[in-house]
Design a protein around this motif. Structure first.
Motif, PDB file in Angstrom:
ATOM      1  N   GLY A  59      44.058 -25.035  11.353  1.00 39.29           N
ATOM      2  CA  GLY A  59      44.884 -25.431  10.220  1.00 39.29           C
ATOM      3  C   GLY A  59      44.391 -24.802   8.930  1.00 39.29           C
TER       4      GLY A  59
ATOM      5  N   LEU B 219      46.358 -22.215   6.411  1.00 36.09           N
ATOM      6  CA  LEU B 219      46.431 -22.315   4.950  1.00 36.09           C
ATOM      7  C   LEU B 219      46.053 -20.988   4.302  1.00 36.09           C
TER       8      LEU B 219
ATOM      9  N   TYR C 206      50.907 -22.281   6.598  1.00 39.49           N
ATOM     10  CA  TYR C 206      50.722 -23.691   6.934  1.00 39.49           C
ATOM     11  C   TYR C 206      52.008 -24.491   6.731  1.00 39.49           C
TER      12      TYR C 206
END
Length: 314
Positions: A26, A30, A35
């Motif tokens: 994750g 980003l 994301y």
């Protein structure tokens, strides 16, 4: 094609991060700027599209089906998933070999990864209320008790494998903690690596005239895990995101607690895999711990502008 190749390579980076406990895919999403698109695509998935499959016999049905897939951004998920899968297949073999050759050192590396991840997330978490402190303590106690309790010694119940897949995939929406960390806490990490490696080896063996039976057992484990991951993608990932939306700091505190409690496992594993403690081995483990922590802290340093607590609507 350039766009799809870019998405594929970003998936490779995510997969390489998620295969090790403590590094979050994750976070890579980003950094790569995908994301929000990833979360939106997951939220848009609607299993009701399966009801339109019988209509594929007509041109109109195929056109509508294709439009629905693009509306849900399924091509993006497929290309990204292919990149993630590629990295997982390649790195799982390396990590599985490392487990066989240097188990104590590798567990030391995982200790550093998980401990540093706890520090990184705690740094942006305000654990300043009884509820948030309680969430952290519950997470720590739960992980401490569960860590390794379901550890698989060459076999595991398919139900546990299914649940592990559902839980691990939820980490896709959590910058700061990886799906591998959840598998590690559940004691399924090494077992799943071994099953995946054995399955791939069996498939390659089939090309040379190998036996199908050899591929069945690890293949069933991999398929059940993927089915659990699919269910988790449609359900648990949304539940986790809802928990973030309702009480973000308490949820982060709970995750920090999970990682703190999970530190029991690499310590026990390193001790169990070591018959004789030498100065050289201790130095190697300490170095591995420092290296693992440096990977996470270094990544956090260079992505300091990213906010793990930033709200993303699902």
């Amino acid at each position: 094609m350039r766009e799809w190749l870019s998405i594929y390579l970003k998936g490779v980076c995510m997969g390489a991060a998620d295969i090790v406990p403590g590094v979050s895919g994750g976070t890579i999403a980003l950094i790569a700027g995908i994301y929000d698109r990833l979360i939106a695509a997951i939220a848009a998935l609607d299993p009701r599209i399966l009801a339109t499959i019988p209509g594929l016999a007509s041109t109109e049905g195929r056109t509508r089906f294709r439009e629905d897939l693009f509306e849900m951004d399924v091509p993006f998920l497929l290309v990204l998933g292919a990149g993630i899968g590629t990295a997982v297949l390649l790195m799982s073999r390396l990590i599985h070999a490392a487990f066989e050759a240097y188990p104590a050192v590798l567990n030391g590396f995982f200790f550093g990864l998980i401990a540093a991840s706890a520090v990184v997330i705690y740094r942006v978490t305000d654990v300043n209320t009884p509820g948030r402190i309680g969430a952290l303590l519950v997470g720590a106690i739960l992980a401490f008790v569960v860590s390794g309790a379901a550890e698989s010694d060459g076999q595991a119940s398919l139900l546990l494998v299914f649940l592990a897949g559902a839980i691990a995939i939820s980490a896709m929406v959590l910058p700061g903690i990886s799906g591998a960390a959840f598998l590690y806490i559940l004691g399924q990490y090494e077992y799943m690596l071994g099953s995946l490696t054995a399955f791939v080896d069996a498939l390659v063996g089939l090309l040379g005239g190998g036996s199908v039976a050899v591929a069945v057992e690890p293949g069933v484990v991999v398929v059940v895990f993927m089915m659990g991951a699919l269910l988790g993608l449609l359900t648990m990932a949304r539940l986790v995101k809802r928990a973030f939306d309702r009480n973000r700091m308490a949820t982060l505190g709970f995750l920090v607690g999970l990682m703190i409690g999970a530190l029991r496992l690499p310590v026990e594993e390193a001790a169990a895999e070591t018959d004789v403690w030498t100065t050289g081995l201790i130095a190697a483990i300490v170095l591995a711990v420092v290296l693992g922590a440096a990977v996470v802290l270094g990544l956090d340093y260079y992505t300091d502008s990213l906010d793990y607590t930033e709200e993303t609507t699902v």
